[in-house]
Design a protein around this motif. Structure first.
Motif, PDB file in Angstrom:
ATOM      1  N   ARG A 127      37.413  66.941  42.726  1.00 52.08           N
ATOM      2  CA  ARG A 127      36.978  66.337  41.465  1.00 52.08           C
ATOM      3  C   ARG A 127      36.753  64.845  41.626  1.00 52.08           C
ATOM      4  N   PRO A 128      35.599  64.327  41.217  1.00 50.70           N
ATOM      5  CA  PRO A 128      35.375  62.881  41.285  1.00 50.70           C
ATOM      6  C   PRO A 128      36.177  62.148  40.224  1.00 50.70           C
ATOM      7  N   VAL A 129      36.835  61.046  40.622  1.00 53.66           N
ATOM      8  CA  VAL A 129      37.664  60.270  39.692  1.00 53.66           C
ATOM      9  C   VAL A 129      37.226  58.816  39.734  1.00 53.66           C
ATOM     10  N   PRO A 130      37.509  58.059  38.656  1.00 56.25           N
ATOM     11  CA  PRO A 130      37.085  56.659  38.590  1.00 56.25           C
ATOM     12  C   PRO A 130      38.116  55.730  39.207  1.00 56.25           C
ATOM     13  N   PRO A 131      37.725  54.461  39.442  1.00 51.80           N
ATOM     14  CA  PRO A 131      38.744  53.457  39.767  1.00 51.80           C
ATOM     15  C   PRO A 131      39.699  53.316  38.590  1.00 51.80           C
TER      16      PRO A 131
END
Length: 674
Positions: A97-101
């Motif tokens: 899953r892509p996650v943000p900073p």
């Protein structure tokens, strides 16, 4: 995200082998996510051993396989997910899953100014920042980047394209993580995050106009690793937020593996910083696919420091901060209150400042940002400073030092220490909770730093003394004692400052002046060689010569020197190299019987090396003999030397001889204590 939890394996785990039950841990939401994503998603699969990877990889389309850890990233449909669930040697399956900073006053708050004044800058170590890349030419970071890489997956199904400067999914070498080149140069993408994080950890503002004085470890090197991709779909960025930058777990895994590769090749990396994450975890998430990589780094002597997340959870943290072998860091304000946005709870290891932190951003600029992302690099930099202070200590011991010396911050679900680096780095470590007895002259280990940070009010007008008891030193005081002073006073020019020695000698530090500033934070070098013995009570005397202003001595310290040389010197293959240190201003006559030498050397076969210490009168003291069976690549060792037959003042030399052809290396640095 629901991931079943298994016991932590600890730092001694073999990263190529995972312990699990017969049933794989598969995220319950994956089937739902498959339907929402149109029938296929990215997953990270962890197997028991690397020999099990081919069977797992055959279940779907392989996108990435790591070279050191038993995990593979696949694109799968429902049928592939069912096949994985039936494989007995699959440990876990989780979405990729892509996650943000996880988005000038903070370094003094944790005592970083005091460690810097004491000469502890993180020199000799490096830290890795896995983030959005860094502006490598920024003056706060200039000349500090020692290695770069970019892992930025390209996946049309996720609207993901590369942020690597050359546009590929993977790039290594100089410029590979430069956030001012390639797609990240587009200001609309907001790739500032990594530059800001790196500045907090290792920035150096010396001689830079408008810069903060320094990050936490201004002498450490920087490994910059880009692990984000550009996303253009609002399905991932959020409504009205596209384009955005997000990080796949698989990219983070590739970055962590790169850090381990660098450590195994001799790069003195002490910590990897991950200021990113997502999810809500109230218990350790030890089936997270990043745990084997974090464990492998820990076993190699590298801490993984992770931001706890910015959801404001009072009893939970995000992933991968929830991994039990990571160091999870939350955020506090300058007033030592928990930042409202900070995740916290029993899984949190440390707090550090994270509210309105000023640091570097691309374009040679500065900006304040808030978040646990800003708190984590304070701890990352602190580990480099602690490694310099205690070169023989393990990562576990350094983490323990930060926790046991931190300021307790209590809140509803737990009490967590806030980092106090000066207390951790400038206090001699003790093997038990009982106080360390005062050393005798026969047993003394050089305690180079003494401090008193109790407040002492300065009368208006009048004088106040702040004492420091010095003990355990051998012989007279040296000619170059560093005296650090921190005072608050509305008109600093009113003050006269003196250092009083144990035998009553007065050394003038500062005279009254027209200085209208509100603070004194200065280091004075004092020639104390006329003092017969360094042991005893030294005093800082502050005299307010004028009314109507009053102030406080916040604290002061005395740093008795040791001597060091951190200029790297190549070791010729089957040859000899020498690294000199000139000792001056010490006492006349011979050195003590308790001289200590520390050497830090990188070499592809350290068993080839012979180490000697050569004194100013030519006496040779053997330190280390060759050992053909020692195939290590790093020497970080301390040697006791009886130097009583040699003069203390003069040039001492570390001589390193490579006795066998075929391998090369270099002296990173060394020091000598009397």
């Amino acid at each position: 995200m629901a991931i079943a939890s298994t016991p932590a394996n600890g730092a001694s785990v073999n990263p190529d082998e995972q312990t699990t039950s017969a049933t794989p841990s598969i995220e319950p939401e994956l089937s739902t996510r498959l339907a929402a994503a149109g029938g296929k998603i990215r997953v990270n699969v962890v197997t028991k051993t690397r020999t099990d990877l081919p069977a797992a990889a055959s279940a779907g389309q392989a996108l990435q396989t790591l070279s050191r850890f038993p995990m593979v990233t696949l694109r799968v449909d429902q049928a592939a997910l069912e096949r994985l669930a039936k494989l007995p040697n699959v440990v876990s399956v989780s979405e990729d899953r892509p996650v943000p900073p996880v988005l000038a006053e903070s370094v003094p708050l944790i005592g970083g100014d005091k460690t810097r004044a004491a000469g502890l800058t993180g020199a000799g170590s490096a830290v890795a920042v896995l983030d959005t890349g860094v502006a490598r030419s920024h003056p706060f970071l200039s000349g500090r980047v020692i290695s770069e890489a970019c892992f930025s997956p390209i996946d049309a199904d996720y609207s993901a394209t590369s942020l690597c400067p050359n546009g590929t999914a993977q790039q290594e070498g100089s410029g590979a993580a430069d956030s001012e080149q390639g797609p990240c140069a587009d200001v609309a993408l907001d790739c500032d995050h990594g530059t800001h994080v790196a500045g907090i950890a290792i920035g150096n503002g010396k001689g830079v106009t408008g810069a903060p004085p320094a990050g936490v470890a201004p002498g450490a090197g920087l490994i910059a690793i880009q692990v984000f991709s550009k996303f253009t779909s609002e399905d991932f960025c959020g409504v009205g937020e596209a384009p955005c930058v997000l990080s796949f777990t698989s990219a983070q895994l590739a970055g962590l593996e790169k850090v381990l590769e660098l450590r195994e090749s001799g790069t003195p990396v002490v910590a990897a910083n991950l200021s990113l994450g997502a999810g809500r975890y109230t218990a350790a998430c030890d089936t997270d696919p990043r745990k084997p990589a974090i464990d492998g780094l820990l076993a190699a002597g590298v801490a993984t420091v992770v931001a706890s997340g910015n959801n404001g959870y009072g009893d939970a943290v995000s992933a991968p901060a929830c991994v039990s072998s990571a160091i999870a860091v939350g955020s506090t304000t300058d007033q030592d209150e928990v930042s409202a946005f900070s995740n916290r709870g029993p899984l949190l290891d440390l707090f550090a400042p994270g509210t309105s932190i000023i640091s570097s951003v691309p374009g040679g600029k500065w900006a304040p940002l808030s978040g646990t992302s800003m708190a984590a690099p304070h701890v990352t930099g602190a580990l480099a400073v602690l490694r310099q202070a205690f070169p023989q200590s393990s990562i576990g011991q350094l983490e323990s030092a930060m926790k046991t010396t931190g300021k307790a911050i209590a809140y509803a679900s737990a009490t967590t220490p806030r980092l106090r680096l000066d207390s951790a780095a400038l206090t001699q470590p003790t093997p038990t909770p009982t106080p360390t007895p005062t050393p005798t002259s026969a047993d003394a280990v050089w305690p180079r730093y003494f401090a008193n940070f109790d407040d002492h009010a300065i009368p208006d007008p009048g004088s106040v003394d702040s004492p420091i008891d010095v003990s355990g030193l051998l012989g007279k005081a040296p000619a170059d004692v560093n005296v650090y002073v921190n005072i608050r006073h509305p008109w600093a020019g009113d003050l006269k400052l003196d250092l009083i020695s144990p035998d009553g000698k007065v050394f003038s530090l500062r005279q009254p002046s027209e200085d209208s500033s509100d603070y004194i934070e200065e280091t004075y070098q004092v020639d104390a060689s006329s003092v017969a013995t360094a042991n005893g009570t030294w005093k800082l005397r502050a005299t307010d010569a004028w009314t109507p202003d009053s102030g406080v001595i916040d604290g002061w310290s005395m740093d008795f020197p040791f001597f060091e040389n951190w200029d790297a010197r190549d070791i010729p293959d089957k040859g000899v190299v020498q690294s000199p240190i000139t000792v001056t201003g010490w006492f006349p006559g011979n050195a003590h019987a308790k001289v200590t030498v520390y050497a830090e050397i990188q070499h592809t076969w350290v068993g080839d090396l012979k180490l000697d210490l050569i004194s100013p009168n030519g006496t040779v003291y053997p330190l280390r003999a060759p050992n053909s069976k020692d195939n290590g690549d790093v020497i970080q060792e301390t040697y006791p030397v009886n130097g009583s037959s040699s003069p203390a003042n003069g040039t001492w030399t570390l001589r390193v001889e490579d006795v066998t052809a075929g391998d090369t290396g270099y002296i990173e640095g060394w020091w000598i204590k009397f």
